[in-house]
Design a protein around this motif. Sequence first.
Motif, short mmCIF file in Angstrom:
data_model
loop_
_atom_site.label_atom_id
_atom_site.label_comp_id
_atom_site.label_asym_id
_atom_site.label_seq_id
_atom_site.Cartn_x
_atom_site.Cartn_y
_atom_site.Cartn_z
N THR A 666 51.82 29.52 38.12
CA THR A 666 50.89 29.36 39.23
C THR A 666 50.23 30.69 39.60
OG1 THR A 666 52.16 27.51 40.13
CG2 THR A 666 50.67 28.64 41.64
N GLU A 667 51.01 31.73 39.72
CA GLU A 667 50.46 33.02 40.15
C GLU A 667 49.60 33.68 39.07
OE1 GLU A 667 52.59 35.75 42.43
OE2 GLU A 667 53.95 34.29 43.33
N VAL A 668 50.00 33.53 37.82
CA VAL A 668 49.17 34.07 36.73
C VAL A 668 47.82 33.36 36.69
CG1 VAL A 668 48.95 34.21 34.21
CG2 VAL A 668 51.09 34.88 35.32
N THR A 669 47.85 32.05 36.82
CA THR A 669 46.59 31.27 36.83
C THR A 669 45.69 31.72 37.96
OG1 THR A 669 47.74 29.36 35.89
CG2 THR A 669 45.62 28.96 36.94
N LYS A 670 46.28 31.95 39.13
CA LYS A 670 45.50 32.37 40.29
C LYS A 670 44.89 33.75 40.09
CE LYS A 670 45.90 32.95 45.30
NZ LYS A 670 46.82 32.87 46.47
N GLN A 671 45.67 34.68 39.53
CA GLN A 671 45.17 36.04 39.33
C GLN A 671 44.04 36.10 38.30
OE1 GLN A 671 47.66 39.37 38.64
NE2 GLN A 671 48.93 39.07 40.48
N LEU A 672 44.10 35.26 37.30
CA LEU A 672 43.15 35.35 36.19
C LEU A 672 41.99 34.36 36.29
CD1 LEU A 672 45.67 35.77 33.22
CD2 LEU A 672 44.36 37.56 34.39
N GLN A 673 41.95 33.54 37.34
CA GLN A 673 40.95 32.47 37.39
C GLN A 673 39.52 32.99 37.47
OE1 GLN A 673 41.86 30.08 40.78
NE2 GLN A 673 41.44 31.67 42.28
N SER A 674 39.33 34.21 37.94
CA SER A 674 37.97 34.76 37.98
C SER A 674 37.47 35.12 36.58
CB SER A 674 37.92 36.00 38.87
OG SER A 674 38.73 37.03 38.34
N ARG A 675 38.39 35.21 35.61
CA ARG A 675 38.00 35.54 34.24
C ARG A 675 38.09 34.32 33.31
NH1 ARG A 675 35.59 39.09 32.10
NH2 ARG A 675 37.05 39.81 30.53
N PHE A 676 39.20 33.60 33.42
CA PHE A 676 39.38 32.42 32.58
C PHE A 676 40.52 31.59 33.14
CE2 PHE A 676 41.87 35.87 30.77
CZ PHE A 676 43.14 35.32 30.61
N LEU A 677 40.63 30.35 32.65
CA LEU A 677 41.69 29.46 33.08
C LEU A 677 42.85 29.61 32.10
CD1 LEU A 677 42.43 27.28 35.16
CD2 LEU A 677 41.59 25.58 33.53
#
Length: 710
Positions: A666-677
């Motif tokens: 969950t946290e990795v997805t949130k941190q990287l969502q501005s770049r990719f899913l």
Amino acid sequence: MTKEEFSEAFKHRVVVAFKHRVVVDPKYADKTWNILEHAILEIYNHNASGLSFEELYRNAYNVVLHKFGEKLYMGLVKTMTSHLKVVSKSIEASPGSFFLEELNRKWDDHNKALQMIRNILMFMDRTYIPSNQKTPVLDLGLNLWRDNIIHSSMIQTRLLNTLLELVHKERTGEVIDRGLMRNIIKMLMDLGPSVYGEDFEIPFLEVSAEFYGGESQEFIECCDCGDSLKKAEKRLNEEMERVTHYLDPRSEKKITTVVEKEMIENHMLRLIHMENSGLVNMLLDDKYEDLGRMYNLFCRVPDGLIKLRDVMTSHIRDTGKQLVTDPERLKDPVEFVQQLLDEKDKYDNIINLALNNDKTFQNALNSSFEYFINLNRRSPEFISLFVDYKLRKGLKGISEEDIDIILDKVMMLFRYLQDKDVFEKYHKQHLAKRLLSGKTVSDEAERSLIDTLQGFYASNPDLGDGPTLTVQFLTTGSWLTQPVNTFNLPAEVSAQCEKFRAYYLGTHTGRRLSWQTNMGTADIKANFGKGQKHELNVSTYQMCVLMLFNNSDHLSYMEIEQATEIPASDLKRCLQSMACVKGKNVLRKEPMSKDIGEDDAFFVNDKFGSKFYKVKTGTVVAQKESEPEKQETRQKVEEDRKPQIEAAIVRIMKSRKQLDHNNIITEVTKQLQSRFLANPIEVKKRIESLIEREFLERDNIDRKLYRYLA
């Protein structure tokens, strides 16, 4: 005599009672009441001009003073009641067309008479009535009118039916006497909220619901959606106008709610889905007026806008899905993106012009575009190709302002992309070829860029032995996806930048030049041990670090940080990528570990080698890729994502110390969502890799719980 002397004298004064009782005529009260009753009847008979109100007031005053207030009050009740019963008979006998006129006239007479009677009995009204908890004269007159006239068995039903009939006539197009209606309705209101509500408003609302329920059903059966909405809007306006002319203002909300329920709420889905004229047809045909009317009406009823928004969202998603998955449309990337832009413009206009610029509809539009754009994995590539096409030859003769508008629209599509890094990969390839090929200068924006660089080098012939500077221009608000950080460039590179700044600002007026150096890359020629030579393609941060070793064989972390002023988090990731990643370790560090510490020392890795001369050099692709090329680009993107995912995991775990598997995802997805899913499967693989390299460890009991190894 002073005040004090007067008080002293009054203390010694003796009050002596009458030696003889004052005898009051036993018939005084009856005689006086007869005079007053006669006067009241004269007032009712319109003969008040011959009365002496002063004398009548004095008589009433004396009656109360002599303790005959009860007789006076009850006599008033009896006289008024008798008179109103006669009035009631007169009103009952009036023919149909004159019924309301007679009622209104008698009501007017009653009010005028009541005011004069109250003036005569003012002393009773002010003294006897409050002390004996009786009803004041004016209220008494209203109550008696209500009980003997309005609630008369021969008048009450007739009055209601007459009023409702007049309203019905007006609704069906006939002209009625609104002034008379206003007077009668005001009479009911003056008699109290319960009289107006129970004797008129409640049945009025009931018959209104029946009327509009039947009418709406007729229109639904024979009219299209647009006409039905026009009728509902017209009826709402008519009812609001009716309230302003002769109803209680508090009735407006109640009657409009009736119309809304019967003509809109009860038929919402049928109106929305009406064949050939419902919401979808309005959207397809850009019927702004009908859409605006539907929005304004549906916002008045519960869940109206939700149903409207859901159907609109479903339609946009279905249309968009067909667009991005149609094989024929995928043959031309430029046309593909242009259709996306046209669709976005279409619905932006609908929301702005017809839907009151409603933010919830705008959010639904954005969500829909994000949904279907990402159904096609080639969307990032096609959007980049569209930009490339427009900047090559698609904007000839277009002003700079229009170019900005087109690019702003494209950037809106970019924001919808989940795989922003894929777009960036393609864009860098297309941009590089555009700038370096030297054959695409047909539009002014690109020509300006090339001419600027050519002019710069022509005006600085002494740059031949220094670093070669290539500048890419981006307008403010473009697609930079990382924050801008300030740091120290190597002296020779910084000197080139300052020379270019002076040249650029000297040849252009009214412009600003801001360097986004942290987004750049550099090609560095490096010599390693045993004659190994490589050309390293590195980030600007990595270039700044590596060039420090031209003048030193050994540098501590603190020395590198002070020399470059690169933000600590970026510097540590930069050093980690060059000293801790196998196959990329152009530096070595002491002590050896998987993390970067402030006490570490760094050296050039003389044993570094690669079977490739150029290390980490991308392939420029400026046209639509073939399937193998597309797979290769996707593979490169996936490879580029791995260190980003790992870096995110390390940051999270270093902060949290321990975390379970699902929360890491969950946290990795949130941190990287501005770049990719981030793909959960890939995140899991990166966790396994970090465990193998001893950045993380599993809990011995709970295998889904991870700990950070400091």
